[in-house]
Design an enzyme around this catalytic site. Structure first.
Site, PDB file in Angstrom:
ATOM      1  N   ASP A  31      10.320   5.957   2.167  1.00 28.21           N
ATOM      2  CA  ASP A  31      11.472   4.728   2.736  1.00 28.21           C
ATOM      3  C   ASP A  31      11.857   4.346   1.544  1.00 28.21           C
ATOM      4  O   ASP A  31      11.291   3.439   0.618  1.00 28.21           O
ATOM      5  CB  ASP A  31      10.934   3.732   3.612  1.00 28.21           C
ATOM      6  N   GLU A  81       2.914  -0.539 -27.138  1.00 30.38           N
ATOM      7  CA  GLU A  81       1.856   0.330 -26.407  1.00 30.38           C
ATOM      8  C   GLU A  81       1.957   1.779 -26.842  1.00 30.38           C
ATOM      9  O   GLU A  81       0.914   2.514 -26.603  1.00 30.38           O
ATOM     10  CB  GLU A  81       1.848   0.132 -24.864  1.00 30.38           C
ATOM     11  N   CYS A 113       0.965  -4.514 -23.015  1.00 30.23           N
ATOM     12  CA  CYS A 113       2.307  -5.289 -22.925  1.00 30.23           C
ATOM     13  C   CYS A 113       2.082  -6.461 -23.537  1.00 30.23           C
ATOM     14  O   CYS A 113       3.419  -7.240 -23.508  1.00 30.23           O
ATOM     15  CB  CYS A 113       2.678  -5.522 -21.218  1.00 30.23           C
ATOM     16  N   THR A 156       7.469   2.701 -11.133  1.00 32.06           N
ATOM     17  CA  THR A 156       7.394   1.518 -12.063  1.00 32.06           C
ATOM     18  C   THR A 156       7.409   1.957 -13.581  1.00 32.06           C
ATOM     19  O   THR A 156       7.049   1.191 -14.445  1.00 32.06           O
ATOM     20  CB  THR A 156       6.278   0.625 -11.707  1.00 32.06           C
ATOM     21  N   SER A 206      -4.688  -3.976 -10.958  1.00 29.54           N
ATOM     22  CA  SER A 206      -4.035  -4.726 -11.908  1.00 29.54           C
ATOM     23  C   SER A 206      -3.236  -5.851 -11.727  1.00 29.54           C
ATOM     24  O   SER A 206      -3.149  -6.887 -12.458  1.00 29.54           O
ATOM     25  CB  SER A 206      -3.095  -3.356 -12.694  1.00 29.54           C
ATOM     26  N   HIS A 247       6.036 -11.828 -17.184  1.00 27.09           N
ATOM     27  CA  HIS A 247       6.081 -10.289 -17.761  1.00 27.09           C
ATOM     28  C   HIS A 247       6.501  -9.428 -16.320  1.00 27.09           C
ATOM     29  O   HIS A 247       5.787  -9.661 -15.227  1.00 27.09           O
ATOM     30  CB  HIS A 247       4.920  -9.806 -17.944  1.00 27.09           C
ATOM     31  N   LYS A 256       5.322 -12.511  -7.020  1.00 32.71           N
ATOM     32  CA  LYS A 256       3.988 -12.802  -6.522  1.00 32.71           C
ATOM     33  C   LYS A 256       3.380 -13.682  -7.528  1.00 32.71           C
ATOM     34  O   LYS A 256       2.498 -14.534  -7.323  1.00 32.71           O
ATOM     35  CB  LYS A 256       3.140 -11.261  -6.612  1.00 32.71           C
ATOM     36  N   ASN A 298      10.032  -0.841 -16.089  1.00 32.11           N
ATOM     37  CA  ASN A 298       9.112  -1.631 -16.812  1.00 32.11           C
ATOM     38  C   ASN A 298       9.201  -1.104 -18.337  1.00 32.11           C
ATOM     39  O   ASN A 298       9.260   0.318 -18.697  1.00 32.11           O
ATOM     40  CB  ASN A 298       7.208  -1.341 -16.564  1.00 32.11           C
ATOM     41  N   SER A 331      -2.430  -5.665 -20.231  1.00 30.81           N
ATOM     42  CA  SER A 331      -3.588  -5.298 -19.579  1.00 30.81           C
ATOM     43  C   SER A 331      -4.751  -5.021 -20.294  1.00 30.81           C
ATOM     44  O   SER A 331      -4.498  -4.891 -21.492  1.00 30.81           O
ATOM     45  CB  SER A 331      -3.163  -3.837 -18.645  1.00 30.81           C
TER      46      SER A 331
HETATM   47  N1  CAA Z   1       9.913  -1.266   3.333  1.00 29.54           N
HETATM   48  C1  CAA Z   1       9.593  -2.581   2.714  1.00 29.54           C
HETATM   49  N2  CAA Z   1       8.473  -2.616   1.882  1.00 29.54           N
HETATM   50  C2  CAA Z   1       7.424  -1.639   1.770  1.00 29.54           C
HETATM   51  C3  CAA Z   1       7.623  -0.412   2.613  1.00 29.54           C
HETATM   52  C4  CAA Z   1       8.921  -0.354   3.278  1.00 29.54           C
HETATM   53  N3  CAA Z   1       9.189   0.580   4.240  1.00 29.54           N
HETATM   54  N4  CAA Z   1       6.537   0.115   2.497  1.00 29.54           N
HETATM   55  C5  CAA Z   1       5.764  -0.754   1.367  1.00 29.54           C
HETATM   56  N5  CAA Z   1       6.455  -1.578   1.202  1.00 29.54           N
HETATM   57  C6  CAA Z   1       5.948  -2.873   0.299  1.00 29.54           C
HETATM   58  C7  CAA Z   1       4.364  -2.980   0.479  1.00 29.54           C
HETATM   59  O1  CAA Z   1       4.250  -3.938   1.564  1.00 29.54           O
HETATM   60  C8  CAA Z   1       4.012  -3.722  -0.899  1.00 29.54           C
HETATM   61  O2  CAA Z   1       4.638  -4.996  -0.876  1.00 29.54           O
HETATM   62  P1  CAA Z   1       3.585  -6.187  -0.991  1.00 29.54           P
HETATM   63  O3  CAA Z   1       2.618  -5.978  -2.041  1.00 29.54           O
HETATM   64  O4  CAA Z   1       4.457  -7.227  -1.021  1.00 29.54           O
HETATM   65  O5  CAA Z   1       2.925  -6.367   0.410  1.00 29.54           O
HETATM   66  C9  CAA Z   1       5.167  -2.946  -1.814  1.00 29.54           C
HETATM   67  O6  CAA Z   1       5.929  -2.221  -0.847  1.00 29.54           O
HETATM   68  C10 CAA Z   1       4.204  -1.827  -2.517  1.00 29.54           C
HETATM   69  O7  CAA Z   1       3.498  -0.981  -1.530  1.00 29.54           O
HETATM   70  P2  CAA Z   1       2.224  -0.368  -1.941  1.00 29.54           P
HETATM   71  O8  CAA Z   1       1.351  -1.620  -2.542  1.00 29.54           O
HETATM   72  O9  CAA Z   1       1.623   0.544  -0.772  1.00 29.54           O
HETATM   73  O10 CAA Z   1       2.560   0.769  -3.144  1.00 29.54           O
HETATM   74  P3  CAA Z   1       1.756   1.717  -3.921  1.00 29.54           P
HETATM   75  O11 CAA Z   1       0.290   1.424  -3.574  1.00 29.54           O
HETATM   76  O12 CAA Z   1       2.194   2.937  -3.616  1.00 29.54           O
HETATM   77  O13 CAA Z   1       2.049   1.199  -5.326  1.00 29.54           O
HETATM   78  C11 CAA Z   1       1.904  -0.224  -7.432  1.00 29.54           C
HETATM   79  C12 CAA Z   1       2.308  -0.161  -5.998  1.00 29.54           C
HETATM   80  C13 CAA Z   1       0.265  -0.513  -7.225  1.00 29.54           C
HETATM   81  C14 CAA Z   1       2.440  -1.475  -8.126  1.00 29.54           C
HETATM   82  C15 CAA Z   1       2.084   0.988  -8.213  1.00 29.54           C
HETATM   83  O14 CAA Z   1       3.507   1.118  -8.417  1.00 29.54           O
HETATM   84  C16 CAA Z   1       1.473   1.012  -9.572  1.00 29.54           C
HETATM   85  O15 CAA Z   1       0.300   1.164  -9.735  1.00 29.54           O
HETATM   86  N6  CAA Z   1       2.246   0.594 -10.548  1.00 29.54           N
HETATM   87  C17 CAA Z   1       1.568   0.419 -12.010  1.00 29.54           C
HETATM   88  C18 CAA Z   1       0.819  -0.807 -12.098  1.00 29.54           C
HETATM   89  C19 CAA Z   1       1.409  -1.902 -12.434  1.00 29.54           C
HETATM   90  O16 CAA Z   1       2.692  -2.188 -12.804  1.00 29.54           O
HETATM   91  N7  CAA Z   1       0.700  -3.098 -12.304  1.00 29.54           N
HETATM   92  C20 CAA Z   1       1.105  -4.428 -12.344  1.00 29.54           C
HETATM   93  C21 CAA Z   1       0.151  -5.425 -12.983  1.00 29.54           C
HETATM   94  S1  CAA Z   1      -0.239  -4.808 -14.462  1.00 29.54           S
HETATM   95  C22 CAA Z   1       0.742  -5.161 -15.655  1.00 29.54           C
HETATM   96  O17 CAA Z   1       1.574  -5.974 -15.352  1.00 29.54           O
HETATM   97  C23 CAA Z   1       0.662  -4.544 -16.990  1.00 29.54           C
HETATM   98  C24 CAA Z   1       1.897  -3.492 -16.940  1.00 29.54           C
HETATM   99  O18 CAA Z   1       2.845  -3.669 -17.444  1.00 29.54           O
HETATM  100  C25 CAA Z   1       1.407  -2.308 -16.253  1.00 29.54           C
END
Ligand code: CAA
Length: 401
Positions: A31, A81, A113, A156, A206, A247, A256, A298, A331
């Site tokens: 979606d 990185e 980062c 991302t 993370s 960041h 968040k 990112n 990280s």
């Molecule tokens: N409509 C609207 N919203 C929806 C939806 C829909 N149909 N389906 C899901 N969502 C929302 C979820 O509720 C969630 O929001 P909330 O957290 O506010 O509840 C959001 O969409 C994401 O959904 P999921 O958590 O289910 O997504 P996911 O598990 O597939 O992956 C992620 C999300 C973990 C961020 C993934 O993209 C990822 O691993 N990204 C890389 C890691 C990252 O960026 N980490 C950030 C912290 S680390 C850091 O900052 C260093 C760095 O740069 C890497």
């Protein structure tokens, strides 16, 4: 005498191609609202191999130096990185491509980062100590963020570079030198083993590591800021910052983070009421910084500084003299919360970065083309200001067009 030090000018470089995040969602059978509302993304920059960390860094650096005008440089640091060699730093390639003076310190800084902030702090403290003797530093944050096709991290990804001239009596942002809070811990939330192009990540963990680090770093900053009367301890400290730039691994993370920061302020004031102003506070203090990040994705080390440039680009003239908060997270992990005051010429200098034109000059590509580019190992060979052309006798070669 205390020296005033901070950001004099900025420059940005992004790959020439991007995809629409909704196109990606459609192709992955997801979606689109998950990516747009759930993660806060709109577009994602796609780098071909010719647009590597060095090429992006050199272009951003060239633009920052042009914006700053004639400056004597004594230091060049690249935070990244995505280095291109185990030994020779990206900064060394940039130094050569830009034909910078021989009499400089040139090195890279690495911690995921946070690497760019490590460079900023090294430069700021070098100048503040008086060791720079009036010279300026060039700090470049440059990365290509890759998680791979069909992974949870795929929406991302991103790529780009932000360069900053750090100088005495800065025009854009004077940093509160010595007023920062740091937080570090040995965690495996995101890492990239030697020889791998794609990062390993424990995504949800993370995000917890990020907010845990933010709490400790922010507390450290707040303690020092209250002691120096930069903010008043009997009010909500974060509300006394005109903007907070976080960041931005994806835009929703900044939201968040901001909610977590306010909860911390509430808890420390002993308040148990619900935070009715949270949404308005996010819209006023954070959202203006997310415009460019939502269109690039990112960019690891540069994300925080792209957020800063967006915030200044949106409303620098109304921010002059006001204090901003900045949170850098790398990280692994290390992090820092710091602050600075917007300079009198911030509007003029942020306009020189031409953020809107840099983003508008890109081409939108299809998901088929994106998937093809992600599989490439050799450069496409198209003309560009700076580009990686290939490896000759184990040496990476670059061209300037
Ligand atoms: N409509 C609207 N919203 C929806 C939806 C829909 N149909 N389906 C899901 N969502 C929302 C979820 O509720 C969630 O929001 P909330 O957290 O506010 O509840 C959001 O969409 C994401 O959904 P999921 O958590 O289910 O997504 P996911 O598990 O597939 O992956 C992620 C999300 C973990 C961020 C993934 O993209 C990822 O691993 N990204 C890389 C890691 C990252 O960026 N980490 C950030 C912290 S680390 C850091 O900052 C260093 C760095 O740069 C890497």
């Amino acid at each position: 005498m205390k020296l005033r030090v901070g950001i004099e000018a900025m420059g940005v470089a992004v790959p020439r191609r991007f995809i629409s995040i909704e196109d990606l969602a459609e192709r992955r059978g997801v979606d689109p609202a998950k990516y747009t509302h759930g993660l806060g993304a709109r577009e994602m920059a796609i780098a071909e191999p010719g647009e590597d960390t060095v090429a992006l860094a050199a272009l951003a650096a060239q633009r920052a130096l042009a914006a700053a005008g004639n400056r004597e440089l004594g230091m060049l640091v690249v935070g990244t990185e995505t280095g291109v060699d185990h030994s020779k730093p990206v900064a060394s390639f940039v130094h050569g491509l830009l034909e910078l003076p021989r009499t400089m310190r040139v090195f890279d800084t690495q911690h995921a980062c946070y690497g760019g902030t490590a460079g900023v702090m090294a430069a700021v403290e070098w100048i503040a100590s008086g060791a720079a003797g009036g010279r300026a530093a060039l700090v470049v944050c440059s990365d290509v963020a890759r998680y791979g096709l069909h992974t949870a991290g795929e929406p991302t990804q991103g790529a780009g570079a932000v360069a900053m001239v750090i100088a005495q009596d800065p025009a854009m942002l004077e940093l509160d030198v010595g007023i920062s809070g740091a937080a570090s811990s040995h965690v495996h939330d995101f890492w990239r083993p030697l020889g791998q192009r794609e990062a390993q990540v424990d995504g949800h963990y993370s995000m917890r590591c990020y907010t845990d680090a933010l709490a400790t770093a922010y507390r450290g900053w707040k303690q020092r800021a209250i002691a120096r009367e930069l903010v008043l301890g009997d009010g909500i400290a974060s509300e006394q910052l005109a903007r907070i730039c976080y960041h931005v691994p994806f835009c929703k993370m900044a939201k968040k983070a901001h909610v977590a920061l306010r909860a911390l302020d509430f808890a420390e004031l002993g308040r148990t009421d619900t935070d009715d102003a949270a949404a308005a506070s996010f819209a006023a203090q954070v959202e203006p910084s997310l415009a460019a990040c939502s269109r690039v994705g990112n960019i690891y080390t540069g994300s925080l500084y792209l957020a800063l440039l967006s915030a200044l680009d949106a409303s620098a003239s109304s921010l002059v003299g006001k204090r901003l908060g900045l949170f850098s997270y790398g990280s692994g992990c290390t992090s820092e919360f710091f602050s600075g005051v917007v300079g009198a010429r911030a509007a003029e200098l942020s306009a020189r970065a031409e953020l809107a034109s840099v983003l508008a000059a890109r081409d939108r590509i299809s998901i088929d083309e994106y998937e093809r580019i992600m599989g490439l190992t050799a450069p496409l060979g198209q003309p560009a200001s700076f580009r990686f052309t290939g490896v000759e006798a184990h040496r990476r070669e670059y061209a300037r067009d």
